[in-house]
Structures are given as structure tokens and as C-alpha cells.
Design a protein around this motif. Structure first.
Motif, PDB file in Angstrom:
ATOM      1  N   ALA A   1       0.839  -1.207   0.000  1.00 32.31           N
ATOM      2  CA  ALA A   1       0.000   0.000   0.000  1.00 32.31           C
ATOM      3  C   ALA A   1       0.871   1.253   0.000  1.00 32.31           C
ATOM      4  O   ALA A   1       0.613   2.215  -0.729  1.00 32.31           O
ATOM      5  N   GLN A   2       1.937   1.224   0.790  1.00 38.76           N
ATOM      6  CA  GLN A   2       2.863   2.375   0.810  1.00 38.76           C
ATOM      7  C   GLN A   2       3.499   2.565  -0.565  1.00 38.76           C
ATOM      8  O   GLN A   2       3.693   3.691  -1.030  1.00 38.76           O
TER       9      GLN A   2
ATOM     10  N   ILE B   1       2.155   1.680  -3.519  1.00 39.76           N
ATOM     11  CA  ILE B   1       1.145   2.185  -4.462  1.00 39.76           C
ATOM     12  C   ILE B   1       1.003   3.702  -4.288  1.00 39.76           C
ATOM     13  O   ILE B   1       0.951   4.453  -5.262  1.00 39.76           O
ATOM     14  N   VAL B   2       0.988   4.145  -3.034  1.00 38.31           N
ATOM     15  CA  VAL B   2       0.892   5.587  -2.763  1.00 38.31           C
ATOM     16  C   VAL B   2       2.150   6.295  -3.279  1.00 38.31           C
ATOM     17  O   VAL B   2       2.068   7.330  -3.945  1.00 38.31           O
TER      18      VAL B   2
ATOM     19  N   ASN C   1       2.175   6.808  -7.063  1.00 36.25           N
ATOM     20  CA  ASN C   1       1.390   7.972  -7.471  1.00 36.25           C
ATOM     21  C   ASN C   1       2.192   9.260  -7.246  1.00 36.25           C
ATOM     22  O   ASN C   1       2.140  10.187  -8.062  1.00 36.25           O
TER      23      ASN C   1
ATOM     24  N   VAL D   1       1.346   6.925 -13.613  1.00 36.58           N
ATOM     25  CA  VAL D   1       1.590   5.621 -12.992  1.00 36.58           C
ATOM     26  C   VAL D   1       0.251   5.128 -12.452  1.00 36.58           C
ATOM     27  O   VAL D   1      -0.468   5.899 -11.817  1.00 36.58           O
ATOM     28  N   THR D   2      -0.078   3.873 -12.746  1.00 34.15           N
ATOM     29  CA  THR D   2      -1.365   3.322 -12.319  1.00 34.15           C
ATOM     30  C   THR D   2      -1.190   1.911 -11.784  1.00 34.15           C
ATOM     31  O   THR D   2      -0.439   1.128 -12.348  1.00 34.15           O
ATOM     32  N   THR D   3      -1.886   1.602 -10.690  1.00 36.50           N
ATOM     33  CA  THR D   3      -2.000   0.228 -10.218  1.00 36.50           C
ATOM     34  C   THR D   3      -3.439  -0.217 -10.395  1.00 36.50           C
ATOM     35  O   THR D   3      -4.355   0.397  -9.837  1.00 36.50           O
TER      36      THR D   3
ATOM     37  N   ARG E   1      -8.512  11.918 -12.253  1.00 35.32           N
ATOM     38  CA  ARG E   1      -8.790  10.545 -11.829  1.00 35.32           C
ATOM     39  C   ARG E   1      -9.619  10.471 -10.543  1.00 35.32           C
ATOM     40  O   ARG E   1      -9.527  11.343  -9.691  1.00 35.32           O
TER      41      ARG E   1
ATOM     42  N   LEU F   1      -6.039   3.625  -5.372  1.00 32.78           N
ATOM     43  CA  LEU F   1      -5.082   4.562  -4.770  1.00 32.78           C
ATOM     44  C   LEU F   1      -5.631   5.068  -3.433  1.00 32.78           C
ATOM     45  O   LEU F   1      -4.914   5.091  -2.419  1.00 32.78           O
TER      46      LEU F   1
ATOM     47  N   ALA G   1      -5.349   2.337  -0.874  1.00 30.26           N
ATOM     48  CA  ALA G   1      -3.960   2.189  -0.404  1.00 30.26           C
ATOM     49  C   ALA G   1      -3.640   3.270   0.631  1.00 30.26           C
ATOM     50  O   ALA G   1      -3.015   3.012   1.664  1.00 30.26           O
TER      51      ALA G   1
ATOM     52  N   VAL H   1      -2.640   2.600   4.631  1.00 33.35           N
ATOM     53  CA  VAL H   1      -1.485   3.240   5.278  1.00 33.35           C
ATOM     54  C   VAL H   1      -1.951   4.077   6.474  1.00 33.35           C
ATOM     55  O   VAL H   1      -1.377   4.015   7.569  1.00 33.35           O
TER      56      VAL H   1
END
Lengths: 463, 463
Positions: A277-278, A280-281, A284, A301-303, B269, B274, B277, B281
Motif C-alpha cells: 500500500a505504501q 502504491i501511494v 502515485n 503511474v497506475t496500479t 482521476r 489509490l 492504499a 497506510v
């Protein structure tokens, strides 16, 4: 949607397509094969779930073959199911490669009616117009339906044009398994289907080698929705596409230690999902930093995919995986973004006592389209779209040069043969969603430009 | 593992159990029914995957019934498959409720050989010792195998003791479906099995009402691994458990807007994943803030399950879901943590242009165990464990009072009848993982304390 700007251009010499027939073909085929996710009352207000090589895709492929055959085209199916329809031209030269139009008929699982579909059906309308009006082209003119462009069911984007271009080995494509989500949808959870198995099942495993040398092209033109907000925001009708930004896909796997959620103190944890999670943040954050560094605000950037194992509420995950989709028009900046991501992730992993691994799923350099094709699109655009009067009463040029944010089959074609694209307005810039929309007027203008570009390129051929 | 401290106590008057038989029963039953996830060469070096009501669980349940029947016990199975084994005592009073031992034989999907299993098999060893040595108890003594304590396959933790205690309606438990992951494992992906279907399938859908009034208890003692690092770190042998912290489970769903990953500018977006996530956190931040606020460092937050839809690498997710497991020994602080989480999540949702919904899956107040039971455990502990000499040569008390970080069936029992627990050392504090471990010596000391507590409580009964 912003009210459509008024196009002041008086049309030129390109034969007129049958706009209503184009629009009807979009909706009748979508409603027959794969419509899903209704969002409104009107019969056209649904999205699509026509995943590559499923029964709906099989049926629209057979319909496609019937339609082009009726127009005097020969249809070739290669080893990855690409359908090449070719209508002969005046030249008797057997080596004269066709000028192709092309796109794809598959969609995302929660997709719309325009991404890919507009390009193929506009090509079909162009062929119908050529046939109806008895237009004799110098060389052959063709239309391609590329297999599995979306990579939604079989996670390999622009898969079949990639095989044709020599970017992806045939065996790799054949052995690609459908995602767990897709396998569940099709009742294959125990044994996910492969591309080859599905090609065989639906009867589209052709014997023509899937390579650009076996199926050469004089050029390739693709009409596509912009899938972004720029044309709509600027109230322009057409984007003359100069190239496509590069993109890289990664699967990132984080490994920590599973332990009981209730009894394991915070400071002794190695929580793989918390670290993911960290990351993914942080990913971004890297995109925002890159975007802020240039006036064009490039770099995303996208997950889109994430999972955690073992996957119970009261167990700290030992493993977490997620995808990264990183894009930029510049190879250098794309590489710089990936480096920045790896640096951030390594730091997070060290701080969290976890390990992080990267697997590159796909790496696509930016594509700069061929000047002859871009010129043909520009000339056709100049004929169809002059100045426009915006909703604010401002008169401005009705088109703009643009870069594609998405990857397309045209990028693979462009590695070997001249290619370019034409973009049309996309409502709210949204695609890969059921509400994806391009107005009939904009679809028609785009198709007209597509035909104009093909005829111009053909007219300049030396045969 | 730190070297085991030396127990200086000379044993007292409680009958000696057969320690080797206890250890053998743990490993033979684990190796016969559900062993998985090998991590070492020795035959005992695997974890377990004995999910509630699967074939392995069915077989160990039948074995359990055979063993206790051979010891002169009657076995009652209730409507949720709980197995109650009862050995008669001296009293002829038909209303004399049994003093029970109990725990569970099901495990996590990546579980170990001790969580739950130790408690049931230590109870079995206690009954064998009572039978062998011809011990006549005042009242009946029993042993319970509670169904689906883990909630790993059917996501309802301490499910069957919850039904028995009136916390969970019978229909809710019966209709609980296995998780998608479990459904895939058991070939039920198309139609996930329910608890009632599986109880019927394996022959453990009893007709005795699943309620504490139908199956009353004089008391309930549960031996369990600590599942935490405290006893090992302090080099103590036994934890006399005073209660269990409260915990709440939530499923959080974040809804944004799906859009194309390559063409959608960052500022337009609504990325559900995101935001999720960021929430995961932030949840960890809330736990750290709470933990730092007290010297006991209480309060944990864990996310063990996460998903994103539609789940393709190049689509910004429209929906993301994750679980929250929030724990604290104080009801007030637990509520305060949940409020803090909701406040943080609302702020993140507003900032991200997404919506966030909460569903409470489970809410369990802290349990304060019954003083009579805790006293019986303390007396038995005083007999078995005196001072210990640590690896540093320090002589100290060999036990400590402790709170449970995890929820247990004993917490449900404690709502109606006197209950308490005994904790044993857990290697590295790890459980819910294949390498979960409690040394033979520690298992045996724990079982000895369990028997001692039961006999003491029985001796003080007025019958």
C-alpha cells in the motif's frame, strides 16, 4: 458533455460515407454480441464485455468475415486469429501490399462501444463506400481485426499485432492463460484456458504464419477514440496523431511474514500488504513529481491489480502483489520514472523488513508515426475539418496534432510499415468504462477522415 | 527460538499426564489429516491446511469421537457440528453440568500444528490420564471441539461457539458461504458451499439445538498457544490469561471511476485503489498513534484482504475493497480507534473524489475471564511452574498474568459460564503460519496445568 462545436468546413472531394449505416453497425453488433453494464434507458446505453476469443468475440468475427466477403474481399486468418480482409486494386502487381485500415473488436470486461470497435466498423464503412461507389484504388485496400488488443482476458496487451510484428513469440501468445477473474467468468477456474485452446475452440486458429513478412502492408491507418479529455476540453473535432507514449507494465511482489493480526505487536510485523500500500501511494507520488516537472504534464503511474496472501482478515499477509502501468512519451523520462519507482520501493521494503521483486510484463518504447501517413491524415483532416466555432463563440482550428496516451496495434505496425492514427472526441475523456462515448457526428467525421487518408495514400503510390 | 528456561518447580499432587503420548497425538493427527506447506526435513516440519468442514476436518472429527468414546465419554453433536464429549463423575445429579476443556481442530489455510489443536489434544490427554488413573471427579468432565473457530474457509470467526452463546443466529452461520479462495480450492468456484451444506456432506449436522441452554457448562478451560512474543521474550513458561482484547472486523469499500490508465490525466482521476492504499497506510498510522499513547503499547489495526475491480493493469479501478481488523483490550479505546479510522477515511475519500462505505463483519467486546477459573489456573500453574532460571542465569517467576490478543471460543463461553485460558510459549510469537511452533516441553507443561485447573475446579464444586 460540452456542446459540440460547429464545423464550418464545406466538404471536399472525398466520397461521402453512409454515416447512419456506420452508427447502426456499431450499435447492432454491440447489442448482439457482448453488451453489458446498462447505465441508461436508451437501447444504446450499455457498455460491453466482449472479451477476446469468447463466444461473443467468435460471433462478431464471423459476422465481420461475412460482411467483408460480401464486398469482394478475401479474408486471411493467421495463427493468432488476426483477420486480414483485402479488396483488390487496379494494379496487377501480385506483390503490391494493401493499404490497411485496422483496429480491434475485443473490449475490456467493463468496456464501452467505441474503443477498437469504432476503428474496425469505420474501416468496414469505408470499404462499403468504396464498393458502392465503384471506386477503383491503385493498389489493394484492406481491413484488419487484430486479436486480443485489450489484454483484458489474456493479460498481454496488443498481443496479436505484437506477434505479427515479431515483438512477442508465437508460443508466448499461444500459452498465455486467461486471468483468474476471466477463468471464473467462463467456468474455467480449475483450469484457465490458453489463447491457443480458445483459438481452436472458436475456429480461429489460422494456418497463415503470424508475421509481418507473411502479411505485409503498404500502410496502416487506425481511427480510434482519443480515450482522453484533450479534444473535448479544447472543443476540437479530430486529433492528428503524431505518435504514442511509451509504457511499461510490471508485476511487483512484496514478501513479508504471515502472523496473527491480533497478537503480533506492530513493531515485530513484516506486513507485505502494508508495504505494498505504501508503494502504491509512493508510485502515485512519482507520477505527480514527473507530471509537475513539464508544462505538458506528461507521465502517469497506475496500479490496476492487487492481491494479498493468504487473504484472511485476521492474518498479516506474507505476500502482496500488484501491477504497475507506467507511461511517458519520452523513453528517457519513462526510464527515469521506473528508476525513481524502484528507488522508492527499495527504501520502503528496507524500512518494512520485507522483500520486493519486479517482473516486467511489457515494455513498449514510444512510437513516432510515419510522416507520409501523418501527412495523409492531415490532408484528409484539412478537407473535413476547417475552423470550428466553440460553445463560447470562439472560432478556432477544428483539429490539433496530438500524442496517444494509450498503446495501440498501430504502434506494432509502425515498427515495420508506415502507420498513423486518427483520434475522435471522447466524452469526459473516459474509456475502459461502460459509459465510454463518442457522438455520432464525431464518429462520422472520423470515419470520413479515415477514408480520405487511405484514398490519398493509395493515390500517391507508385504501382 | 531462545533456549528454554529451566523450571525449578518440583511437581506436586496433580496426576502426571503422558507427555509423549500428547506430542505423538499432535503430530500423527496433523500428518494424517491436513498437513501442508513443508518448511523443513523432519516429518514434523510442515504446517496445516485443515479448513473447517473439509474432508480432513471430517476425518479428524471422526477420530476424535472414537478416542473419547473409548474413554467412556458420551458424544453429542449440535446443529453447527460442535462435538461435546462428556465423562460422567461421581455425582448422580442429572443436572450437574460438566467442567469442560475445549478448543478447535480447524486451522488457517496456511496454519500450523498448535493453534487450537494443542487445546483439544491436551484435553484428550487429560481425559486419558483421568481414565487410566481411575480418577473419580465430583461432577462430569468434558471436552469440546468447536466448529470453524478460524473463520478461514467460512468467514465468521469463532462461528459455532458464537451460535451456541446466542451471539450469532443459527441461520446466519448455516448460510455463510466459503470464501472465493476456498471455493476454488474445493472446486466450488461456480457455487461456493455453505456451512449447512458442508455439515450435511460430512455427516456432522447434529440435531441437538446449538445453544448454551441445551448444552450447559459448569466451566470451560482452554489451553492455547499465546500466538504472541511476550512469554518467549520474558522467558516464562505459562501465561495465566485474565481476558481477551476486543476486536472488530470491517469490510471497507471504496468507489471511484474506472478510466484508461494511459490517457487519463492524474488530476481527473477518481482512483478507488489509490484511495484504498492511502486508507490502509492511514489505518496503520492510527494503530501506531494508539499504541504509542499507552505504556502497554495496546491497539492494532490489520488489513488482510484486498481487491480491486475491474482488475486489469491498464484500467484505473472503479472499486476497491479491503478488510480491517481492529483490536484493543478496552472497549472505549477500540471505539475511539474505529472513530479515528472513519475520520481519516472520510478525509481521504473527500480529497480523492471517491466514496467510502463500511460494513461491520464482526464486533466483539473484550472478555474478562471468570475469577474462579482464573484462580484455578493460577493454583495449577503455581504447582507446575515455580521460578525459572533464564538463559542469562536470572531466576524469576516462571509465569505471568497476560491478556489474549486474539479472540477465542472461550470468550463466547465466558458470556454465560465461568471460563478462562492458559497460554504456552509460541516460537517467535508466530501463528497463522506453517512455522508456528510450541516446544514439546511447553506443550506438556501447559497440558499439565490444564488438567490441574480442571481437577481443582471440580474439587471445589458443591454436588
Amino acid at each position: 458533455m460540452t456542446s459540440s462545436p460547429t464545423n464550418t468546413r464545406q466538404y471536399g472531394t472525398t466520397p461521402r460515407i453512409n454515416g447512419q449505416r456506420l452508427i447502426d453497425s456499431i450499435h447492432t453488433t454491440c447489442e448482439a454480441w457482448g453488451q453489458a453494464h446498462r447505465y441508461g434507458e436508451h437501447h444504446t446505453e450499455t457498455g460491453m464485455a466482449r472479451l477476446a476469443l469468447d463466444d461473443n468475440d467468435a460471433q462478431v468475427r464471423r459476422w465481420f468475415a461475412e460482411q467483408v466477403t460480401a464486398l469482394g474481399c478475401t479474408v486471411t486468418v493467421d495463427q493468432v486469429g488476426n483477420q486480414f480482409a483485402v479488396r483488390p486494386g487496379k494494379s496487377s502487381d501480385p506483390n503490391a501490399a494493401p493499404v490497411y485500415m485496422g483496429s480491434h473488436l475485443d473490449t475490456q470486461a467493463t468496456g464501452g462501444r467505441y474503443d477498437g470497435i469504432l476503428g474496425v466498423l469505420a474501416g468496414l464503412e469505408a470499404l462499403r463506400t468504396i464498393q458502392e461507389q465503384g471506386i477503383e484504388t491503385k493498389g489493394p485496400v484492406g481491413l484488419v481485426n487484430w486479436t486480443n488488443e485489450e489484454g483484458a482476458r489474456f493479460p498481454l496487451i496488443t498481443m496479436a499485432s505484437g506477434v505479427w510484428a515479431g515483438v512477442t513469440p508465437l508460443e508466448t501468445a499461444w500459452n498465455t492463460q486467461e486471468t483468474p477473474a476471466a477463468a471464473a467468468i467462463y467456468g474455467n477456474a480449475d483450469k484457465p484456458a490458453t489463447v491457443k485452446e480458445e483459438l481452436e475452440r472458436i475456429g480461429f486458429l489460422g494456418d497463415t504464419p503470424a508475421t509481418h513478412t507473411a502479411m505485409p502492408m503498404a500502410a496502416h491507418f487506425e481511427l480510434h477514440i482519443e480515450q482522453g479529455p484533450i479534444l473535448e476540453a479544447e472543443q476540437r473535432k479530430i486529433g492528428v496523431v503524431e505518435g504514442a507514449q511509451g509504457y511499461a507494465w510490471y508485476e511487483v511482489t512484496v514478501r513479508g511474514k504471515d502472523a496473527h493480526a491480533g497478537t503480533t505487536p506492530l513493531h515485530t510485523r513484516k506486513d507485505a500488504l502494508l508495504a505494498a500500500a505504501q508503494m502504491i501511494v509512493a508510485g502515485n507520488g512519482v507520477a505527480h513529481a514527473e507530471s509537475a516537472s513539464t508544462p505538458e504534464k506528461k507521465g502517469v503511474v497506475t496500479t490496476g491489480v492487487v492481491s494479498a496472501m493468504p487473504g484472511t482478515p485476521n492474518t498479516i499477509p506474507h505476500t502482496a502483489s500488484f501491477t504497475l502501468d507506467v507511461r511517458h512519451p519520452s523513453s528517457e523520462r519513462l526510464a527515469a520514472m521506473v528508476s525513481a519507482l524502484k528507488k522508492e520501493y527499495t527504501a520502503i521494503a528496507e524500512k518494512s523488513g520485507v522483500e520486493v521483486d519486479w517482473v516486467c510484463l511489457s515494455d513498449n518504447a514510444p512510437a513516432v508515426f510515419h510522416p507520409d501517413c501523418v501527412a495523409a491524415v492531415q490532408e484528409a483532416t484539412d478537407e473535413e475539418v476547417g475552423t470550428v466555432t466553440t460553445s463560447d463563440g470562439i472560432t478556432q482550428q477544428g483539429w490539433r496534432r496530438i500524442w496517444s496516451g494509450a498503446g495501440h496495434d498501430s504502434c506494432n505496425v509502425n515498427k515495420h510499415y508506415p502507420a498513423s492514427m486518427i483520434f475522435t472526441v471522447t466524452k469526459d475523456g473516459l474509456s475502459h468504462t461502460p459509459v465510454e462515448y463518442c457522438s455520432p457526428e464525431d464518429c462520422i467525421v472520423g470515419a470520413q477522415v479515415l477514408l480520405g487518408a487511405v484514398l490519398r495514400f493509395d493515390a500517391k503510390r507508385e504501382l
